[in-house]
Design a protein around this motif. Structure first.
Motif, mmCIF file in Angstrom:
data_model
loop_
_atom_site.group_PDB
_atom_site.id
_atom_site.type_symbol
_atom_site.label_atom_id
_atom_site.label_comp_id
_atom_site.label_asym_id
_atom_site.label_seq_id
_atom_site.Cartn_x
_atom_site.Cartn_y
_atom_site.Cartn_z
ATOM 1 N N LEU A 1 0.866 -1.147 -0.072
ATOM 2 C CA LEU A 1 0.012 -0.173 0.019
ATOM 3 C C LEU A 1 0.800 1.283 -0.027
ATOM 4 O O LEU A 1 1.277 1.663 1.134
ATOM 5 N N PRO A 2 1.222 1.883 -1.130
ATOM 6 C CA PRO A 2 1.901 3.098 -1.257
ATOM 7 C C PRO A 2 0.830 4.135 -0.936
ATOM 8 O O PRO A 2 -0.404 4.035 -1.190
ATOM 9 N N PHE A 3 1.260 5.355 0.008
ATOM 10 C CA PHE A 3 0.605 6.305 0.323
ATOM 11 C C PHE A 3 1.398 7.583 0.649
ATOM 12 O O PHE A 3 2.566 7.509 0.798
ATOM 13 N N GLU A 4 0.645 8.827 0.860
ATOM 14 C CA GLU A 4 1.381 10.085 1.124
ATOM 15 C C GLU A 4 1.152 10.073 2.570
ATOM 16 O O GLU A 4 0.088 9.954 3.249
ATOM 17 N N ALA B 1 5.223 7.165 1.381
ATOM 18 C CA ALA B 1 5.915 6.205 2.287
ATOM 19 C C ALA B 1 4.942 4.782 1.665
ATOM 20 O O ALA B 1 4.076 4.814 0.847
ATOM 21 N N THR B 2 5.550 3.639 1.961
ATOM 22 C CA THR B 2 4.649 2.282 1.765
ATOM 23 C C THR B 2 4.396 1.510 2.909
ATOM 24 O O THR B 2 5.298 1.015 3.784
ATOM 25 N N LEU B 3 3.264 0.747 3.146
ATOM 26 C CA LEU B 3 2.773 -0.157 4.066
ATOM 27 C C LEU B 3 2.867 -1.408 3.383
ATOM 28 O O LEU B 3 2.317 -1.324 2.542
ATOM 29 N N GLU C 1 5.218 -4.011 7.811
ATOM 30 C CA GLU C 1 6.666 -3.145 7.422
ATOM 31 C C GLU C 1 6.072 -1.762 7.077
ATOM 32 O O GLU C 1 5.067 -1.603 6.284
ATOM 33 N N MET C 2 6.650 -0.754 7.321
ATOM 34 C CA MET C 2 6.444 0.979 7.239
ATOM 35 C C MET C 2 7.893 1.250 6.537
ATOM 36 O O MET C 2 8.717 1.115 7.144
ATOM 37 N N ALA D 1 13.266 0.976 6.665
ATOM 38 C CA ALA D 1 11.708 0.000 6.936
ATOM 39 C C ALA D 1 11.947 -0.080 8.429
ATOM 40 O O ALA D 1 12.970 -0.400 8.957
ATOM 41 N N VAL D 2 10.733 0.170 9.262
ATOM 42 C CA VAL D 2 10.383 -0.262 10.480
ATOM 43 C C VAL D 2 9.507 -1.573 10.452
ATOM 44 O O VAL D 2 8.283 -1.253 9.803
ATOM 45 N N TRP D 3 9.712 -2.567 10.851
ATOM 46 C CA TRP D 3 8.779 -3.704 10.791
ATOM 47 C C TRP D 3 8.667 -4.366 12.358
ATOM 48 O O TRP D 3 9.191 -3.962 13.244
ATOM 49 N N CYS D 4 7.279 -5.058 12.155
ATOM 50 C CA CYS D 4 7.071 -5.784 13.305
ATOM 51 C C CYS D 4 6.269 -7.005 12.948
ATOM 52 O O CYS D 4 5.725 -7.087 12.106
#
Length: 208
Positions: free
Chosen positions: A15-18, A68-70, A82-83, A126-129
């Motif tokens: 999911l790409p987004f602003e 950014a991309t989720l 992931e962000m 990327a921050v992931w969990c």
């Protein structure tokens, strides 16, 4: 926010987004919709909180309006979130006695997830969990069911916006009906097969 790009066989949603405040609500809704389609809605609340925190951090620390991309990825008993953003500055957990806002998000991620981390990427970081979903046996059954339902959906008419969940339900009914026809053709009792399937389901649901 652009449309959802889903690679069904890999159980991966991109999911790409602003990074705008208005986009956070849309990301939460998209994450909930995707988990429902994958058949793992039990992780919805935790996933929405994680998505909110990660998206808000991009707005605060990378910049409002930045791209950014989720990414959501279902890995059997875990959901990976992931962000990705364009900043290479890695976040760090602050001590608990600093001001209320500082470091709060990462402490929340650590409390809600079974594992998390950060990594530098070619475009930034990327921050992931990872969120626990349940027993491996139940998740394996869900994965097989979705594979079968996707096959039924692909043979049907194109899915209109907002009707994906309804189409999946219709596909489930068609799949069960076909299996009942198959059991009858093999000389088996469809009611007996349904009863045995129900017993398996209840036993695994109680163990989960």
């Amino acid at each position: 926010m652009p449309g959802i790009d889903i690679k069904d066989r890999q159980r991966r949603c991109v999911l790409p987004f602003e990074a705008l405040p208005a986009e956070v609500r849309l990301l939460r809704r998209a994450a909930a919709t995707q988990l429902g389609q994958w058949g793992v809605p039990t992780a919805c609340d935790a996933a929405q909180l994680v998505v909110t925190e990660l998206a808000t951090n991009v707005i605060k620390h990378v910049g409002e309006g930045s791209p950014a991309t989720l990414i959501l990825e279902w890995k059997r008993e875990r959901l990976r979130v992931e962000m990705h953003d364009k900043s290479s500055a890695l976040p760090s957990v602050r001590t608990a006695d600093c001001d209320a806002e500082c470091g709060r998000g990462l402490h929340m991620l650590a409390a809600m997830t079974v594992d998390w981390g950060t990594v530098v990427t070619a475009l930034g970081k990327a921050v992931w969990c990872e969120i626990e979903l349940g027993s491996d046996a139940v998740c394996l059954r869900m994965e097989r069911a979705i594979d079968a339902l996707e096959s039924y959906r692909e043979r049907g008419t194109p899915v209109l916006p907002g009707r994906c969940e309804t189409v999946m339900e219709e596909s489930a009914v068609e799949l069960i009906a076909d299996l009942l026809h198959w059991t009858s053709a093999r000389g088996l009792d469809p009611d007996d097969v349904l009863d045995r399937a129900q017993m398996h389901y209840e036993a695994e649901a109680d163990a989960a």
